[in-house]
Design a protein around this motif. Sequence first.
Motif, PDB file in Angstrom:
ATOM      1  N   GLU A 189       0.828  -1.336   0.129  1.00 40.16           N
ATOM      2  CA  GLU A 189      -0.044  -0.145   0.135  1.00 40.16           C
ATOM      3  C   GLU A 189       0.863   1.255   0.061  1.00 40.16           C
ATOM      4  N   LEU A 190       0.547   1.901  -1.074  1.00 39.66           N
ATOM      5  CA  LEU A 190       1.603   3.055  -1.171  1.00 39.66           C
ATOM      6  C   LEU A 190       1.096   4.236  -0.241  1.00 39.66           C
ATOM      7  N   LYS A 191       2.008   5.053   0.452  1.00 42.50           N
ATOM      8  CA  LYS A 191       1.480   6.149   1.520  1.00 42.50           C
ATOM      9  C   LYS A 191       2.313   7.538   1.258  1.00 42.50           C
ATOM     10  N   PRO A 192       1.646   8.392   1.679  1.00 39.17           N
ATOM     11  CA  PRO A 192       2.207   9.827   1.268  1.00 39.17           C
ATOM     12  C   PRO A 192       3.580   9.758   2.310  1.00 39.17           C
ATOM     13  N   GLY A 193       4.644  10.076   1.375  1.00 38.07           N
ATOM     14  CA  GLY A 193       5.877  10.005   2.124  1.00 38.07           C
ATOM     15  C   GLY A 193       6.892   9.176   1.403  1.00 38.07           C
ATOM     16  N   ASP A 194       6.096   8.138   0.676  1.00 36.74           N
ATOM     17  CA  ASP A 194       7.142   7.143  -0.056  1.00 36.74           C
ATOM     18  C   ASP A 194       8.003   7.869  -1.010  1.00 36.74           C
ATOM     19  N   LEU A 195       9.357   7.105  -1.323  1.00 39.80           N
ATOM     20  CA  LEU A 195      10.183   7.496  -2.311  1.00 39.80           C
ATOM     21  C   LEU A 195      10.345   6.192  -3.302  1.00 39.80           C
ATOM     22  N   VAL A 196      10.323   6.474  -4.493  1.00 41.41           N
ATOM     23  CA  VAL A 196      10.448   5.303  -5.325  1.00 41.41           C
ATOM     24  C   VAL A 196      11.485   5.627  -6.374  1.00 41.41           C
ATOM     25  N   PHE A 197      12.764   4.899  -6.414  1.00 40.09           N
ATOM     26  CA  PHE A 197      13.808   4.911  -7.264  1.00 40.09           C
ATOM     27  C   PHE A 197      13.519   4.089  -8.502  1.00 40.09           C
ATOM     28  N   THR A 198      13.576   4.756  -9.682  1.00 44.62           N
ATOM     29  CA  THR A 198      13.187   4.066 -10.743  1.00 44.62           C
ATOM     30  C   THR A 198      14.259   3.414 -11.608  1.00 44.62           C
ATOM     31  N   GLY A 199      15.549   2.991 -11.171  1.00 45.28           N
ATOM     32  CA  GLY A 199      16.296   2.276 -11.989  1.00 45.28           C
ATOM     33  C   GLY A 199      17.278   3.259 -12.633  1.00 45.28           C
ATOM     34  N   THR A 200      18.482   2.603 -12.914  1.00 44.48           N
ATOM     35  CA  THR A 200      19.472   3.328 -13.462  1.00 44.48           C
ATOM     36  C   THR A 200      20.148   3.093 -14.820  1.00 44.48           C
ATOM     37  N   PRO A 201      20.707   4.052 -15.585  1.00 38.48           N
ATOM     38  CA  PRO A 201      21.069   3.896 -17.024  1.00 38.48           C
ATOM     39  C   PRO A 201      22.347   2.788 -16.851  1.00 38.48           C
ATOM     40  N   ALA A 202      23.087   2.642 -17.974  1.00 40.29           N
ATOM     41  CA  ALA A 202      24.465   2.111 -18.176  1.00 40.29           C
ATOM     42  C   ALA A 202      25.390   2.786 -17.671  1.00 40.29           C
ATOM     43  N   GLY A 203      26.569   2.268 -17.331  1.00 37.97           N
ATOM     44  CA  GLY A 203      27.567   3.213 -17.038  1.00 37.97           C
ATOM     45  C   GLY A 203      28.074   3.119 -15.605  1.00 37.97           C
ATOM     46  N   VAL A 204      27.343   2.309 -14.713  1.00 44.21           N
ATOM     47  CA  VAL A 204      27.591   2.506 -13.227  1.00 44.21           C
ATOM     48  C   VAL A 204      29.266   2.030 -13.053  1.00 44.21           C
ATOM     49  N   GLY A 205      29.744   2.509 -11.954  1.00 48.09           N
ATOM     50  CA  GLY A 205      30.976   2.306 -11.902  1.00 48.09           C
ATOM     51  C   GLY A 205      31.442   2.715 -10.296  1.00 48.09           C
ATOM     52  N   ALA A 206      32.742   2.183  -9.949  1.00 47.21           N
ATOM     53  CA  ALA A 206      33.333   2.181  -8.569  1.00 47.21           C
ATOM     54  C   ALA A 206      33.500   3.687  -8.305  1.00 47.21           C
ATOM     55  N   LEU A 207      33.379   3.988  -6.981  1.00 54.27           N
ATOM     56  CA  LEU A 207      33.820   5.289  -6.327  1.00 54.27           C
ATOM     57  C   LEU A 207      34.781   4.894  -5.301  1.00 54.27           C
ATOM     58  N   LYS A 208      35.573   5.753  -4.913  1.00 55.42           N
ATOM     59  CA  LYS A 208      36.552   6.139  -3.902  1.00 55.42           C
ATOM     60  C   LYS A 208      36.469   7.035  -2.964  1.00 55.42           C
ATOM     61  N   PRO A 209      37.117   7.080  -1.730  1.00 51.55           N
ATOM     62  CA  PRO A 209      37.149   8.257  -0.827  1.00 51.55           C
ATOM     63  C   PRO A 209      37.555   9.305  -1.852  1.00 51.55           C
ATOM     64  N   GLY A 210      36.947  10.729  -1.573  1.00 54.51           N
ATOM     65  CA  GLY A 210      37.270  11.863  -2.120  1.00 54.51           C
ATOM     66  C   GLY A 210      36.882  11.976  -3.486  1.00 54.51           C
ATOM     67  N   ASP A 211      35.930  11.126  -4.126  1.00 56.48           N
ATOM     68  CA  ASP A 211      35.452  11.526  -5.301  1.00 56.48           C
ATOM     69  C   ASP A 211      34.123  12.388  -5.221  1.00 56.48           C
ATOM     70  N   ARG A 212      34.137  13.104  -6.163  1.00 55.48           N
ATOM     71  CA  ARG A 212      33.044  14.367  -6.240  1.00 55.48           C
ATOM     72  C   ARG A 212      32.016  13.865  -7.407  1.00 55.48           C
ATOM     73  N   ILE A 213      30.923  13.672  -7.000  1.00 54.14           N
ATOM     74  CA  ILE A 213      29.652  12.991  -7.763  1.00 54.14           C
ATOM     75  C   ILE A 213      28.901  14.073  -8.043  1.00 54.14           C
ATOM     76  N   GLU A 214      28.362  14.225  -9.389  1.00 49.98           N
ATOM     77  CA  GLU A 214      27.403  15.068  -9.750  1.00 49.98           C
ATOM     78  C   GLU A 214      26.592  14.408 -10.825  1.00 49.98           C
ATOM     79  N   GLY A 215      25.165  14.516 -10.423  1.00 53.39           N
ATOM     80  CA  GLY A 215      24.241  13.766 -11.216  1.00 53.39           C
ATOM     81  C   GLY A 215      23.031  14.774 -11.502  1.00 53.39           C
ATOM     82  N   GLY A 216      22.373  14.435 -12.751  1.00 53.91           N
ATOM     83  CA  GLY A 216      21.194  15.224 -12.933  1.00 53.91           C
ATOM     84  C   GLY A 216      20.206  14.875 -13.957  1.00 53.91           C
ATOM     85  N   ILE A 217      19.088  15.363 -13.920  1.00 54.45           N
ATOM     86  CA  ILE A 217      17.965  15.155 -15.058  1.00 54.45           C
ATOM     87  C   ILE A 217      17.517  16.399 -15.224  1.00 54.45           C
ATOM     88  N   GLU A 218      16.898  16.585 -16.555  1.00 57.97           N
ATOM     89  CA  GLU A 218      16.441  17.942 -16.970  1.00 57.97           C
ATOM     90  C   GLU A 218      15.420  18.367 -16.171  1.00 57.97           C
TER      91      GLU A 218
END
Length: 229
Positions: A189-218
């Motif tokens: 039962e979906l409720k107000p306050g739920d978040l749904v992550f919808t999947g990721t495109p190709a290109g996933v990869g490893a991160l290490k300490p100190g990395d700066r990540i930026e991501g966006g959607i139009e």
Amino acid sequence: MIDFAFPPPATPSVAIAGSAQRFPVHRVYCVGRNYAEHVREMGGDTAREAPVFFTKPADAVMANDAAIPYPPRTSNLHHEIELVIAIGRGGRDIHKDRALEHVFGYAVGNDLTRRDLQAAAKQKGLPWDTSKGFDCSAPVGAIRPASQGHLSRGRIWLTVNGQPRQESDLAEMIWTVPEMLAELSTLFELKPGDLVFTGTPAGVGALKPGDRIEGGIEELEVLRNTIGA
């Protein structure tokens, strides 16, 4: 008044673009295998089957610009940029033609994953909980209200230290937003306050300490985080 044995934890929340109010988080659902190219890069079958769902704890949500501690018990932490749906109206067995009526807004999220633990779980047919639901594993940017329009297409991208890693279009999702919400609402039962992550495109990869990540959607706020020690 309820007499708790100790003070209850604060309610996790996400900023709302253009507002002083915040979105209180109830549950965090995630959809796996929703871009064909990502399914292929992970060695899966791209045949269109029912969506795969898993969850993260609500307190895994992290704010934009937050430093994300590198999690324990992994040597292969991955980024996964995703569109996040914020639910403003609950319901069960929602018809896909009415599903958008339940959407409060949209945001950019990063489904951080302990890939080595996920691979080991897959090999043994075990749940993904430890690979997906760890502390601080769900950074989310400010939510843009759905009153400004729904999203079905638009560039989705991620860079690490300024270098491109992921890029696609929301139109490439195997399951649309209404289809995902309709299916999910047959399981929970979906409720107000739920978040749904919808999947990721190709290109996933490893991160290490100190990395700066930026991501966006139009049309959405850019999500920026760093990986700490």
